[in-house]
Design a protein around this motif. Structure first.
Motif, PDB file in Angstrom:
ATOM      1  N   PHE A   1      41.275 -11.019  -2.927  1.00 45.28           N
ATOM      2  CA  PHE A   1      42.267 -10.972  -4.117  1.00 45.28           C
ATOM      3  C   PHE A   1      43.003 -11.730  -2.551  1.00 45.28           C
ATOM      4  CE2 PHE A   1      41.438  -6.803  -5.400  1.00 45.28           C
ATOM      5  CZ  PHE A   1      41.019  -7.087  -6.143  1.00 45.28           C
TER       6      PHE A   1
ATOM      7  N   VAL B   1      48.486  -9.666  -2.589  1.00 44.81           N
ATOM      8  CA  VAL B   1      48.433  -8.038  -3.324  1.00 44.81           C
ATOM      9  C   VAL B   1      48.355  -6.892  -2.064  1.00 44.81           C
ATOM     10  CG1 VAL B   1      46.316  -7.094  -4.191  1.00 44.81           C
ATOM     11  CG2 VAL B   1      46.361  -9.437  -4.794  1.00 44.81           C
ATOM     12  N   TRP B   2      47.455  -7.530  -0.827  1.00 40.25           N
ATOM     13  CA  TRP B   2      47.414  -5.751  -0.090  1.00 40.25           C
ATOM     14  C   TRP B   2      48.813  -5.050   0.340  1.00 40.25           C
ATOM     15  CZ3 TRP B   2      43.286  -4.351  -1.604  1.00 40.25           C
ATOM     16  CH2 TRP B   2      42.176  -4.729  -2.408  1.00 40.25           C
TER      17      TRP B   2
ATOM     18  N   ARG C   1      51.860  -5.543  -1.525  1.00 42.70           N
ATOM     19  CA  ARG C   1      52.366  -5.239  -2.573  1.00 42.70           C
ATOM     20  C   ARG C   1      53.087  -3.137  -2.279  1.00 42.70           C
ATOM     21  NH1 ARG C   1      48.989  -6.239  -7.905  1.00 42.70           N
ATOM     22  NH2 ARG C   1      49.516  -3.927  -7.735  1.00 42.70           N
TER      23      ARG C   1
ATOM     24  N   CYS D   1      44.242   0.884  -8.084  1.00 40.36           N
ATOM     25  CA  CYS D   1      43.983  -0.661  -8.619  1.00 40.36           C
ATOM     26  C   CYS D   1      42.985   0.696 -10.062  1.00 40.36           C
ATOM     27  CB  CYS D   1      43.726  -1.246  -7.798  1.00 40.36           C
ATOM     28  SG  CYS D   1      44.717  -1.632  -7.154  1.00 40.36           S
TER      29      CYS D   1
END
Lengths: 140, 143
Positions: B112, B116-117, B119, B131
């Motif tokens: 990703f 994303v990490w 968030r 997720c």
């Protein structure tokens, strides 16, 4: 005589706070910490929810910067769900009103203090701090 | 040989497994109480089938400094958990790597954008449940 009475009164005060959330296991746990606190300090005069609150909210120095208070993971509101600072995992609220099983399993409680006090304070917690902490959260 | 391949594909189709089928998309949930309790405190209790036995052995050898946290256990539960994790470990994966999130198969499935990490609801690669809703039940094919 007065020196003798003071601790007795303090014990009564603590007893009153516990009665509100009566749980025999939690009472026994606090009694154990009170005995240890007395042994550790001649001036010990009972647990204090106010000191427990200060311990909970911090901020402290000495531990890891990202966990400078219990509230770092448990949020400043002990009735709210917390969150592990590193893993993101949800943590059930610390307040006994929200999570009634809190502070009823001595081994579990000791394990958590053993792990979390060094993270927050950079040292182990004293028996008085443990009792203050539980007294505060038992009333929340 | 082509025959057997064809038969295998039909089976796959019938069982509803997608083409990206991967032995990790459904792993056996954690069935050992001590593991669920002791290893499910700071993160979800990861299923033994996500790592090879060698990785579990090294994790159990290093609980005093577990990714920077003290996660040590009394000898009783430690022995039980070690046996459970290694006895139900994955058949593949690199035992030299401690993390699930460093295993080749995992990295392949999670390419990703770096944001994303970061968030807030994710926070960590190890937060599988952010997720995968049914991660605690060992179900990762929920996308």
């Amino acid at each position: 005589m007065i020196r003798f009475l003071m601790p007795t009164l303090a014990v009564f005060a603590v007893g009153g706070a516990i009665a509100a959330t009566a749980n025999p296991a939690r009472t026994a746990l606090l009694d154990g910490y009170a005995a240890q606190a007395k042994a550790q300090s001649a001036t010990f005069a009972g647990f204090s929810a106010e000191r427990g609150r200060a311990l909970y909210l911090g901020p402290h120095t000495g531990g890891k910067p990202e966990t400078n208070a219990c509230a770092a993971c448990h949020t400043p509101n002990p009735t709210a769900q917390g969150r592990h600072q590193r893993t993101g995992r949800a943590i059930e609220p610390m307040a006994v009103s929200a999570t009634p099983k809190r502070f009823t399993d001595p081994a579990e409680v000791e394990k958590r203090f053993d792990r979390d006090c060094p993270n927050v304070l950079g040292r182990a917690c004293t028996a008085q701090e443990k009792g203050d902490f539980i007294t505060y959260l038992a009333g929340q | 040989m082509p025959r057997r391949l064809a038969a295998a594909s039909v089976l796959l189709l019938l069982s509803g497994v997608t083409s990206s089928a991967n032995e990790f998309e459904r792993v056996r949930p954690v069935t050992n109480d001590a593991t669920r309790k002791e290893c499910g405190e700071c993160h979800m209790a990861f299923q033994p089938g996500l790592l090879p036995a060698g990785s579990w052995t090294r994790i159990m050898d290093g609980l005093d400094d577990h990714f920077g946290e003290k996660a040590s256990l009394p000898p009783g539960p430690a022995t039980e958990i070690r046996a459970y994790l290694t006895g139900n470990a994955a058949g593949r994966g690199d035992p030299a790597l401690l993390r699930i999130t460093e295993q080749r198969w995992w990295l392949r499935e999670h390419r990703f954008r770096p944001e994303v990490w970061l968030r807030k609801d994710v926070l960590s690669k190890a937060n599988c449940e952010a997720c995968h809703r049914d991660a605690a039940r060992g179900l990762y094919d929920d996308d």
